[in-house]
Design a protein around this motif. Structure first.
Motif, mmCIF file in Angstrom:
data_model
loop_
_atom_site.group_PDB
_atom_site.id
_atom_site.type_symbol
_atom_site.label_atom_id
_atom_site.label_comp_id
_atom_site.label_asym_id
_atom_site.label_seq_id
_atom_site.Cartn_x
_atom_site.Cartn_y
_atom_site.Cartn_z
ATOM 1 N N HIS A 133 0.820 -1.217 0.000
ATOM 2 C CA HIS A 133 0.000 0.000 0.000
ATOM 3 C C HIS A 133 0.859 1.275 0.000
ATOM 4 O O HIS A 133 0.720 2.117 -0.872
ATOM 5 C CB HIS A 133 -0.967 -0.002 1.190
ATOM 6 N N GLU A 142 -9.718 0.022 5.784
ATOM 7 C CA GLU A 142 -9.885 -1.400 6.075
ATOM 8 C C GLU A 142 -8.573 -2.175 5.873
ATOM 9 O O GLU A 142 -8.302 -3.133 6.583
ATOM 10 C CB GLU A 142 -11.020 -1.981 5.209
ATOM 11 N N TYR A 152 -8.126 -5.318 8.236
ATOM 12 C CA TYR A 152 -9.138 -6.289 7.822
ATOM 13 C C TYR A 152 -8.715 -7.757 7.957
ATOM 14 O O TYR A 152 -9.504 -8.597 8.386
ATOM 15 C CB TYR A 152 -9.629 -6.005 6.396
ATOM 16 N N LEU A 153 -7.466 -8.081 7.600
ATOM 17 C CA LEU A 153 -7.045 -9.491 7.638
ATOM 18 C C LEU A 153 -7.130 -10.053 9.055
ATOM 19 O O LEU A 153 -7.323 -11.247 9.247
ATOM 20 C CB LEU A 153 -5.621 -9.628 7.106
ATOM 21 N N GLU A 169 -15.762 -17.255 2.596
ATOM 22 C CA GLU A 169 -15.393 -16.434 3.754
ATOM 23 C C GLU A 169 -15.716 -14.956 3.476
ATOM 24 O O GLU A 169 -16.261 -14.261 4.336
ATOM 25 C CB GLU A 169 -13.905 -16.604 4.068
ATOM 26 N N TYR A 210 -18.491 -12.694 5.641
ATOM 27 C CA TYR A 210 -18.274 -11.399 6.299
ATOM 28 C C TYR A 210 -19.036 -10.290 5.601
ATOM 29 O O TYR A 210 -19.680 -9.451 6.225
ATOM 30 C CB TYR A 210 -16.774 -11.064 6.359
ATOM 31 N N HIS A 211 -18.927 -10.272 4.271
ATOM 32 C CA HIS A 211 -19.470 -9.134 3.531
ATOM 33 C C HIS A 211 -20.997 -9.069 3.635
ATOM 34 O O HIS A 211 -21.576 -8.022 3.901
ATOM 35 C CB HIS A 211 -19.012 -9.227 2.071
ATOM 36 N N GLU A 265 -12.607 -1.828 0.423
ATOM 37 C CA GLU A 265 -11.596 -2.880 0.582
ATOM 38 C C GLU A 265 -12.200 -4.161 1.169
ATOM 39 O O GLU A 265 -11.753 -5.257 0.846
ATOM 40 C CB GLU A 265 -10.443 -2.376 1.460
ATOM 41 N N HIS A 266 -13.232 -4.043 1.999
ATOM 42 C CA HIS A 266 -13.796 -5.264 2.597
ATOM 43 C C HIS A 266 -14.394 -6.194 1.537
ATOM 44 O O HIS A 266 -14.607 -7.373 1.796
ATOM 45 C CB HIS A 266 -14.814 -4.940 3.706
ATOM 46 N N TYR A 299 -10.620 -7.698 0.071
ATOM 47 C CA TYR A 299 -9.339 -7.808 0.759
ATOM 48 C C TYR A 299 -8.960 -9.235 1.156
ATOM 49 O O TYR A 299 -7.816 -9.626 1.038
ATOM 50 C CB TYR A 299 -9.275 -6.875 1.972
ATOM 51 N N LEU A 300 -9.931 -10.028 1.594
ATOM 52 C CA LEU A 300 -9.615 -11.406 2.011
ATOM 53 C C LEU A 300 -9.178 -12.245 0.815
ATOM 54 O O LEU A 300 -8.341 -13.131 0.947
ATOM 55 C CB LEU A 300 -10.828 -12.055 2.688
ATOM 56 N N GLN A 334 -6.372 -9.062 -1.370
ATOM 57 C CA GLN A 334 -5.574 -8.084 -0.627
ATOM 58 C C GLN A 334 -5.553 -6.736 -1.354
ATOM 59 O O GLN A 334 -6.593 -6.227 -1.697
ATOM 60 C CB GLN A 334 -4.154 -8.611 -0.351
ATOM 61 N N ASN A 335 -4.346 -6.229 -1.627
ATOM 62 C CA ASN A 335 -4.280 -4.895 -2.231
ATOM 63 C C ASN A 335 -4.539 -4.876 -3.734
ATOM 64 O O ASN A 335 -4.534 -3.814 -4.345
ATOM 65 C CB ASN A 335 -2.900 -4.278 -1.962
#
Lengths: 228, 306
Positions: A56, A192, A196-197, B67, B71-72, B226-227, B230-231, B234-235
């Motif tokens: 990031h 996040e 988040y992780l 997963e 969450y989402h 990002e949620h 992200y899992l 990631q970026n």
């Protein structure tokens, strides 16, 4: 802040009409962390720290440099509309670089003093302005949790009024966008990607735990410099 | 995230601002909430429910993990629903459609507390329904024709959509919308409405903002908070966006939303036409009276205008 001169072009004016200013295009590079990625565990996982720093922060720097290079070109050409158009990318990516650089300095492993309350004049000032350290933490946690979307929560100093303030900024806006006299002492990333992780949707838990690895040294130094 | 009750200023927000008419407040209407009876009390509490995706939570694997959906949908979407219900209970918003709550709490950009939750409930439902197992590929029929007309080609549309999604600074959404030919200015009327004005457009929006507020009909959306990725990614937001376009988009859903949007626009136009005629008929005697009055008062205040 790592600053490197990529290109230094000095041209000696050969005649009065063709003088060229001495110009160097500066680029920014990723600052090293003063601790290992895993050193903030269990408050912040090594995986988060590694992605956050290497991916990031690096991306903000890469895009900031790219935008600055384009800005340089546009200014040389006198292309005002491109200069203006680039402001969004400069604010976002430059802000991302500035904010993360401060954030890393605000963190330290527990064994190295993480979580120890500030000593000296900043500690007194916090008691004066917020009642107590606990009250300040509660205020930062509640304002940080309420940031909609991505952003930051800050403890800042208004250097004119010599007053401590808690502020939030959206996205990568640096604290100075909330007032030209505001100096950041402590910034907590509530994007996040910062939690988040490990914490998933529970941002308040991240905010609760991050205090265990907060390093007040940087904040104290800045405060003492501005309010001797 | 905010659980503060609606503030006092809500009452004033309920007064329709100039030009606001309930019949044209939002293009997408008609989703009614279900009502539940609470315990032994005779009080009926209207509440929004968490609508599940139209497929099992593991059905989008490997492109979007179970997963992530747990969450989402199970945490984030549920959180918005629960917070919204808490915020509106007992307020003037209780009992309104989700779309009306979104418009009212948007409050011309000066957001009221329930806005984020209300809009995010809408956005997420729209997002789940924008995807399906074995999705992706190309659209067909009218939708494909319109995409070709308005973007040049399907490939150009995909490029534009990906660009919007990847360049949304921070949290937000990218959308394909159907834009009708409305001027969203008080009582203004488009002087030369034509079929050409109605077109497909790609837009992006920050945080919870929904293009309904811009008088657009959302057809397709991708969540770029990002949620959302992200899992799994990631970026790497661009990878998530590509996979969404190639493997997940439900073009059937987009097509049927387009049909609905067209039908609603046609309905709205008919309604407006009727209203305009009715107003004209009502005003006839009055305008004649004004005309006579003006004629008999020729050298009055309006002489300056000549």
């Amino acid at each position: 802040m790592a600053l490197r001169t990529l290109l230094t072009r000095k041209s000696l004016g050969l005649g009065l009409g063709v003088s060229q200013s001495v110009r160097g295009l500066q680029t920014f590079s990723l600052p090293d962390l003063p601790y290992d990625y895993g050193a903030l565990e269990p408050a912040i996982s090594g995986e988060i720290m590694k992605l956050h720093h290497q991916k990031h922060h690096q991306t903000y720097i890469t895009n900031y440099n790219k935008a600055l290079e384009q800005l340089h070109e546009a200014m040389e050409k006198g292309d005002s509309s491109t200069v203006v158009k680039l402001q969004g990318a400069i604010k976002f990516n430059g802000g991302g670089h500035v904010n993360h650089s401060i954030f890393w300095k605000n963190l330290t492993p527990v064994q190295e003093g993480g979580g120890e309350p500030p000593k000296g004049s900043l500690g007194w000032a916090i008691d004066t302005h917020f009642g107590s350290m606990e009250a300040l933490v509660a205020k930062i946690n509640s304002e940080g949790a309420a940031v909609q979307g991505s952003g930051w929560v800050w403890l800042g100093l208004d250097k004119e009024l010599k007053k401590l303030v808690v502020e939030t900024t959206a996205n990568q806006d640096p604290l100075v966008t909330k007032g030209p006299n505001l100096v950041p002492l402590l910034g907590i990333d509530v994007w996040e990607h910062a939690y988040y992780l490990q914490y998933k949707n529970v941002r308040p838990d991240y905010l609760k735990n991050v205090w265990k690895v907060i390093d007040w040294k940087y904040a104290s130094e800045v405060y003492e410099k501005e309010c001797p | 995230m905010l659980a503060t009750p609606a503030p006092v200023s809500l009452a004033s927000a309920l007064l329709p601002p100039q030009g606001w008419k309930s019949s044209r407040s939002l293009p997408w209407r008609g989703k009614r909430r279900t009502c539940s009876r609470k315990g032994n009390s005779s009080l009926i509490i209207a509440k929004f429910e968490l609508k599940p995706p139209p497929y099992p939570l593991s059905a989008l694997e490997p492109h979007m993990s179970r997963e992530t959906l747990e969450y989402h949908w199970g945490k984030h979407h549920r959180g918005y629903v629960d917070n919204l219900n808490r915020q509106i209970v007992g307020t003037e918003l209780d009992g309104m459609t989700l779309e009306d709550i979104i418009t009212i709490t948007y409050n011309k950009g000066d957001l009221l507390p329930a806005f984020n939750n209300a809009a995010q409930v809408w956005n997420h439902t729209s997002f789940w329904e924008s995807m399906k197992p074995g999705g992706g590929g190309e659209p067909s029929g009218d939708l494909l024709e319109l995409i070709k007309r308005d973007f040049g080609s399907f490939e150009r549309f995909v490029e534009e959509f990906k660009l919007a999604a990847s360049t949304q600074f921070g949290s937000g959404w990218a959308w394909l919308v159907y834009k009708a030919n409305r001027l969203d200015v008080g009582n203004a009327v488009n002087p030369r409405p034509s079929e050409e004005d109605k077109k497909l457009v790609v837009v992006k929006s920050p945080n919870a903002i929904n293009p309904l507020l811009w008088d657009c009909y959302p057809l397709l959306t991708i969540d770029v908070w990002e949620h959302a990725y992200y899992l799994d990614f990631q970026n790497h937001r661009p990878d998530y966006i590509s996979i969404f376009m190639e493997k997940l988009v439900s073009w059937e859903a987009v097509s049927s939303r387009l049909e609905m949007a067209k039908a609603q626009v046609a309905n709205r136009e008919r309604e407006e036409e009727r209203r305009k005629r009715a107003e004209e008929e009502e005003q006839m005697p009055y305008s004649e009276a004004v005309k006579m009055y003006l004629e008999s008062d020729g050298d009055g205040d309006d002489s300056e205008a000549e």
